[in-house]
Design an enzyme around this catalytic site. Structure first.
Site, PDB file in Angstrom:
ATOM      1  N   HIS B 159      23.174  66.467 -15.003  1.00  0.00           N
ATOM      2  CA  HIS B 159      23.549  67.548 -13.868  1.00  0.00           C
ATOM      3  C   HIS B 159      25.192  66.319 -13.891  1.00  0.00           C
ATOM      4  O   HIS B 159      25.119  65.267 -14.625  1.00  0.00           O
ATOM      5  CB  HIS B 159      23.001  66.753 -12.522  1.00  0.00           C
ATOM      6  CG  HIS B 159      22.714  65.725 -11.910  1.00  0.00           C
ATOM      7  ND1 HIS B 159      23.162  65.210 -11.462  1.00  0.00           N
ATOM      8  CD2 HIS B 159      21.641  64.808 -12.301  1.00  0.00           C
ATOM      9  CE1 HIS B 159      22.899  64.089 -11.027  1.00  0.00           C
ATOM     10  NE2 HIS B 159      22.152  63.952 -11.714  1.00  0.00           N
ATOM     11  N   ASP B 161      26.749  66.732 -11.076  1.00  0.00           N
ATOM     12  CA  ASP B 161      27.418  66.233  -9.078  1.00  0.00           C
ATOM     13  C   ASP B 161      26.665  64.803  -9.142  1.00  0.00           C
ATOM     14  O   ASP B 161      26.111  64.063  -9.867  1.00  0.00           O
ATOM     15  CB  ASP B 161      26.677  67.851  -8.754  1.00  0.00           C
ATOM     16  CG  ASP B 161      25.285  67.585  -8.481  1.00  0.00           C
ATOM     17  OD1 ASP B 161      24.552  67.484  -9.532  1.00  0.00           O
ATOM     18  OD2 ASP B 161      24.228  67.215  -7.792  1.00  0.00           O
ATOM     19  N   ASP B 192      24.578  58.167 -12.835  1.00  0.00           N
ATOM     20  CA  ASP B 192      24.068  59.241 -11.874  1.00  0.00           C
ATOM     21  C   ASP B 192      24.425  60.136 -12.385  1.00  0.00           C
ATOM     22  O   ASP B 192      25.330  60.060 -10.954  1.00  0.00           O
ATOM     23  CB  ASP B 192      22.720  58.788 -10.684  1.00  0.00           C
ATOM     24  CG  ASP B 192      21.763  59.565 -10.183  1.00  0.00           C
ATOM     25  OD1 ASP B 192      21.756  61.085 -11.016  1.00  0.00           O
ATOM     26  OD2 ASP B 192      21.613  59.883  -8.725  1.00  0.00           O
ATOM     27  N   GLU B 226      21.975  69.002  -8.405  1.00  0.00           N
ATOM     28  CA  GLU B 226      21.163  68.216  -8.665  1.00  0.00           C
ATOM     29  C   GLU B 226      20.390  67.203  -7.277  1.00  0.00           C
ATOM     30  O   GLU B 226      19.485  67.408  -6.876  1.00  0.00           O
ATOM     31  CB  GLU B 226      20.614  67.384 -10.230  1.00  0.00           C
ATOM     32  CG  GLU B 226      19.246  66.908 -10.227  1.00  0.00           C
ATOM     33  CD  GLU B 226      19.206  65.548  -9.484  1.00  0.00           C
ATOM     34  OE1 GLU B 226      18.165  64.951  -9.883  1.00  0.00           O
ATOM     35  OE2 GLU B 226      20.181  64.668  -9.408  1.00  0.00           O
ATOM     36  N   GLU B 227      21.920  66.760  -6.940  1.00  0.00           N
ATOM     37  CA  GLU B 227      22.044  65.710  -5.966  1.00  0.00           C
ATOM     38  C   GLU B 227      21.290  66.427  -4.722  1.00  0.00           C
ATOM     39  O   GLU B 227      21.141  65.796  -3.561  1.00  0.00           O
ATOM     40  CB  GLU B 227      22.780  65.062  -5.791  1.00  0.00           C
ATOM     41  CG  GLU B 227      23.737  64.079  -6.640  1.00  0.00           C
ATOM     42  CD  GLU B 227      22.458  62.959  -7.407  1.00  0.00           C
ATOM     43  OE1 GLU B 227      21.884  62.668  -6.614  1.00  0.00           O
ATOM     44  OE2 GLU B 227      22.898  62.336  -8.275  1.00  0.00           O
ATOM     45  N   ASP B 255      17.713  61.737 -16.926  1.00  0.00           N
ATOM     46  CA  ASP B 255      18.508  61.297 -15.148  1.00  0.00           C
ATOM     47  C   ASP B 255      17.835  60.408 -14.738  1.00  0.00           C
ATOM     48  O   ASP B 255      17.041  60.237 -13.639  1.00  0.00           O
ATOM     49  CB  ASP B 255      18.596  62.505 -14.393  1.00  0.00           C
ATOM     50  CG  ASP B 255      19.158  62.643 -13.323  1.00  0.00           C
ATOM     51  OD1 ASP B 255      20.209  61.586 -13.353  1.00  0.00           O
ATOM     52  OD2 ASP B 255      18.583  63.615 -12.648  1.00  0.00           O
ATOM     53  N   HIS B 287      30.057  62.099  28.979  1.00  0.00           N
ATOM     54  CA  HIS B 287      30.630  60.905  28.911  1.00  0.00           C
ATOM     55  C   HIS B 287      28.536  59.681  29.487  1.00  0.00           C
ATOM     56  O   HIS B 287      28.686  60.583  30.335  1.00  0.00           O
ATOM     57  CB  HIS B 287      31.852  60.703  30.288  1.00  0.00           C
ATOM     58  CG  HIS B 287      32.043  59.509  30.462  1.00  0.00           C
ATOM     59  ND1 HIS B 287      31.252  58.369  30.788  1.00  0.00           N
ATOM     60  CD2 HIS B 287      32.981  58.779  30.780  1.00  0.00           C
ATOM     61  CE1 HIS B 287      31.690  57.499  30.825  1.00  0.00           C
ATOM     62  NE2 HIS B 287      33.393  57.548  30.902  1.00  0.00           N
ATOM     63  N   THR B 389      31.760  55.477  24.755  1.00  0.00           N
ATOM     64  CA  THR B 389      30.455  55.520  25.437  1.00  0.00           C
ATOM     65  C   THR B 389      30.181  57.350  25.828  1.00  0.00           C
ATOM     66  O   THR B 389      30.631  57.450  26.647  1.00  0.00           O
ATOM     67  CB  THR B 389      30.955  54.788  26.799  1.00  0.00           C
ATOM     68  OG1 THR B 389      32.303  55.659  27.337  1.00  0.00           O
ATOM     69  CG2 THR B 389      30.549  52.996  26.789  1.00  0.00           C
ATOM     70  N   ARG B 402       9.002  61.590  -0.602  1.00  0.00           N
ATOM     71  CA  ARG B 402       9.039  61.227  -1.387  1.00  0.00           C
ATOM     72  C   ARG B 402       7.800  61.510  -2.055  1.00  0.00           C
ATOM     73  O   ARG B 402       6.461  60.879  -1.898  1.00  0.00           O
ATOM     74  CB  ARG B 402       9.005  60.170  -2.072  1.00  0.00           C
ATOM     75  CG  ARG B 402      10.754  59.624  -2.425  1.00  0.00           C
ATOM     76  CD  ARG B 402      11.660  60.518  -3.225  1.00  0.00           C
ATOM     77  NE  ARG B 402      13.431  60.794  -2.785  1.00  0.00           N
ATOM     78  CZ  ARG B 402      14.000  60.901  -3.619  1.00  0.00           C
ATOM     79  NH1 ARG B 402      13.234  61.386  -4.385  1.00  0.00           N
ATOM     80  NH2 ARG B 402      15.708  60.662  -3.273  1.00  0.00           N
ATOM     81  N   HIS B 504      22.710  55.791  -6.374  1.00  0.00           N
ATOM     82  CA  HIS B 504      23.072  56.441  -4.807  1.00  0.00           C
ATOM     83  C   HIS B 504      23.841  55.756  -3.776  1.00  0.00           C
ATOM     84  O   HIS B 504      23.310  55.897  -2.645  1.00  0.00           O
ATOM     85  CB  HIS B 504      21.609  56.932  -4.006  1.00  0.00           C
ATOM     86  CG  HIS B 504      21.570  58.370  -4.235  1.00  0.00           C
ATOM     87  ND1 HIS B 504      20.271  59.260  -4.697  1.00  0.00           N
ATOM     88  CD2 HIS B 504      22.089  58.806  -6.375  1.00  0.00           C
ATOM     89  CE1 HIS B 504      20.091  59.752  -5.163  1.00  0.00           C
ATOM     90  NE2 HIS B 504      20.439  59.950  -6.377  1.00  0.00           N
TER      91      HIS B 504
END
Lengths: 537, 537
Positions: B159, B161, B192, B226-227, B255, B287, B389, B402, B504
């Site tokens: 990949h 990307d 990567d 891919e990412e 990869d 606020h 704020t 994962r 990453h």
């Protein structure tokens, strides 16, 4: 002093509107002659003073109608002035915008100087950044119009720095390009606090333009660090207590808003203790697939400790915080009960179905006189659109506690720091926690029976033909408490911002109505203040 | 088929290095004659085929030394090629960068086309954004080099990307300007996966440049999503199963990275279920002074539910998640025990004193074969430097799990969604929670005894003169599982990225050593694969 009192009692009664109308033409002539009188006054000797004063007292009969007409006829000029100011990205919280902020202070000083004020740009030193670097603070603008010791002297405080704003935050228009939509002027800082500061300047300008003497001496203190806690201003106020501030009788702050469509006078604000809680672990961000499971993640730790600050029902869980709060009195309860406040309207404005409290008194009390915790966000984590699979190495939560009498910022700092370290310790994490209080602005509270507030009621009555709400402010005007403590002078908060101006959020605006009528209110108020008896100072 | 086997058994044995050296000069001459042979081959008829094949089989004796020398002498060209690719900000997670991503696919296609490949840019449709809008997906590049049915056909997946990157994130150099510091090439996407993809292309190019026939047919499938979970690629693979992919024997993916300085072959990856948890309340930011205490703040709610995902000791608290995980076998335990892995080195690399587990087996198991939860960050809250704020009106947490065999993404989605809604319900908040799983990439696992892995061991042995580590990957190569399920073909993961490449994260890099030796590894591997007997496919 006695002479001054005499002078003031000779002043035209502001409520005698019919009389004012009658004397209109006569005054126009007197005004012209007054110019000469004023110019020659410095050379007068004591024997002629008394008779001259009598003449002036007649000349100074308050010509509200002319002043109000002048304001109305200059509406577009005022809007353009606001446009110029909003265009300057004077964001005091972003160090990269510091040059813009410096420019904002210079522009403010220049405007006051062109009006003939005695203006100074006061150096207030440097700011220390969390990384240890230092950065020049924006200078504070002081200005003086009139130096007549027979008159009262008011000092108008305002700020020309703003909160951050980006179009991507969800603004409908460019935040630094003032945009007029159906009479609302949208732009960052429009309501907080650039239009009110301009309204005060224009109020003085209107007197000048019509060759009317100011009923009181007017001083200005305009700062550029309000949105981040007025760094450096406390020290300046202490330093100028016996110089610039020595002859100031009253301090006026217009850095807040109304509660409804009814004008309001504000008699208290909450403070603000703003904290950074930084959790750091790995030396750099890591791939969450490659390292996830091995690393004790700073973000998980941070979320864990943030979750111990406040309960879902709004109870602050930090030991000692709520215990320090002054108890609600019966008088307060009654006062809140009497305030016109439409809960449904308020919910609609915010866009929620349910508030933290379902009755008016509880709600107002928790907005004005009880503390709360807000978690503003996290710096260092992934905050952009999209799906980054990162383990952030160092994350810094920003949260603040709006504190109230009788909470002391120094104590709050200790309570929060100790508590977060204790809950963090229970996690047995190898990551490092660092808690910093970066703002410690005190709350402020005064007696609504003070003559300054009586004068405020009269001015509101004249301009809006109604009585003001007497309210407190959930937000913070950090410097009010300092002014009070250092100068010992009385303070009034006289807002002109609308209840729905969206301060600090997207699409902040100032309505033309509030801006213009607010200018008139300030004009009228200067006159009312001039009538306060010296003995009641 | 039989002819092919005969041909391959005639191939030169890759390990007979002495023999290779001896035949060096002889081969140079044969190469020249081969050129003529190749050009005339298409016109041949069957009767002459067998004798010609015998000639070719001699010609094709693997000339590793020449190929490796060619690679060494073109190192600077390869670095420049990587520089050009890294300069394209092909961030697939940022919709604003989509034009760059489209350009990246076109640049990739052009490069392959200029090498004489049969290249296509395959339209894979559109992507639906969370706001309901659609956006064209980057086309997938397919390419083919060689079409000899007597040879094996490999398909290299990669990949182009990348993950997001900004200098302000803490990069020492501009992330999209490849910067060479002491032999490390820093840049987003360097490791990567741009350098590995280029290494494969350069491997084919080297054979072409030296007029050596490719030992196998080489196909490419290069994607650009891919990412963010390879959106659209699954459908494309299914659609091309009986066309482009029909003659593919093996799929090769590069990869991932090594575990140490020792080369590695990867036999499993974790999956990735990436979630958005959005809590929305007020219609716009408020606020925190003015509204704090009245509003039930979305950020407090979000922090509250995020804190229920994982315990400080790394236990996932979502019911059903850990129960689904395949139990650790004795073989696995032993395999992990035997892996060379320096815990102290690993800790130093990350920059921490303590990991979630203190022994090697637990650590590797939790990196490779147990799930974990990472909270990446929060969109919509205040994340810039400074002290805003604000009560953010709508905040979206990004977190991912994962997952591993035998967790099913669809089930994980249900478990997470149900759980978060149940803990949110307990808060009795009027705010709205929306949970979305935006990536559901499956884990992948194969048998390390497969001939593809034997060939991998031989190639590593030739280039690096050592045996590879056999490892799993904590990260995700979403498409591996799909390739396996759809095509039924075997897959090998052959990384060339370094163990410390910082995928990453800030300062991602590819070392010149890994890039160049990796190119040689791919060259050698094509030869090893050509020797696999058909029966073992």
């Amino acid at each position: 002093m006695n002479l001054a009192v005499l002078l003031q009692t000779n002043h035209h009664n502001a409520n005698q509107d019919a009389e004012i109308q009658k004397r209109k033409k006569q005054r126009a002539k007197v005004c012209l002659s007054e110019e000469t009188d004023t110019q020659s006054r410095e050379k007068m000797n004591i024997p002629v003073l008394f008779s001259v004063l009598l003449v002036i007292s007649t000349v100074q009969a308050f010509q509200y109608t002319e002043l109000a007409q002048y304001v109305d006829s200059h509406e577009e000029d005022y809007v353009e002035a606001l446009r110029d100011w909003v265009a300057i990205e004077s964001d005091s919280s972003n160090v990269l915008k510091r040059p813009d902020l410096h420019r904002m202070m210079e522009v403010t000083a220049l405007k006051l100087r062109l009006m003939g004020g005695a203006v100074e740009l006061v150096d207030i030193g440097e700011q220390e950044l969390p990384n240890g670097q230092t950065l020049a603070l924006p200078k504070v603008v002081t200005a003086q119009f009139g130096n007549d010791s027979t008159k009262h002297t008011v000092c108008v405080y305002g700020h020309v720095d703003v909160q951050p704003a980006k179009l991507e935050d969800g603004w409908a228009t460019e935040p630094y390009n003032l945009t007029d939509i159906r009479g609302n002027l949208y732009g960052r800082g429009a309501s907080d606090n650039k239009a009110p500061v301009l309204a005060w300047i224009h109020a003085v300008e209107a007197y000048q333009a019509l060759n009317m003497e100011l009923p009181v001496n007017v001083k200005f203190v305009i700062e550029g660090m309000e949105e981040t806690g007025s760094n450096g201003l406390d020290a300046m106020i202490v330093a100028q207590r016996d110089t610039f501030l020595s002859d100031v009788d009253y301090i006026i702050i217009s850095d807040c808003g109304w509660l409804s469509r009814r004008p309001a006078l504000t008699y208290g604000t909450r403070g603000n203790c703003y904290f950074y809680a930084e959790v750091g672990g790995p030396k750099q961000d890591l791939h969450s697939g490659v390292y996830g499971g091995a690393v004790i993640e700073p973000m998980t730790d941070l979320i864990g400790i943030l979750d111990t600050l406040i309960s879902p029902s709004g109870n602050i869980l930090i030991p000692g915080i709520r215990e320090a709060v002054a108890p609600l009195t019966d008088e307060e309860w009654k006062m809140y009960q009497d305030i016109q406040f439409d809960m449904d309207n308020y919910k609609n404005k915010i866009g929620v179905d349910q508030l933290m409290y379902s009755n008016k008194v509880d709600l107002l009390a928790h907005l004005w006189r009880y503390p709360t915790v807000t978690i503003h966000g996290i710096e260092g984590a992934f905050s952009d659109p999209g799906t980054k699979t990162v383990i952030p190495a160092k994350v810094t939560a920003k949260f603040s506690i709006r504190q109230v009498p009788n909470m002391e910022p120094a104590m709050v700092k200790k309570q929060v720091t100790d508590y977060l370290h204790s809950v963090f310790a229970k996690r047995k994490s190898p990551n490092k926690l660092k808690v910093t209080m970066v703002i410690g602005a005190k709350p402020w509270l005064v007696d609504t029976q003070h003559p300054l507030y009586e004068a405020g009621r009269a001015a509101v009555k004249r301009v809006f033909d109604m009585d003001p709400d007497l309210i407190r402010e959930g937000g913070t005007i950090p410097i009010a408490k300092t002014f009070q403590d250092v100068t010992g002078k009385s303070i009034i908060m006289m807002p002109i911002g609308g209840f729905d101006d969206g301060l600090h959020s997207q699409n902040e605006k100032m309505s033309r109505y509030n801006y213009i009528e607010g200018t008139k209110l300030f004009i009228a108020y200067l006159n009312e203040v001039s009538k306060i008896k010296r003995t009641s100072v």
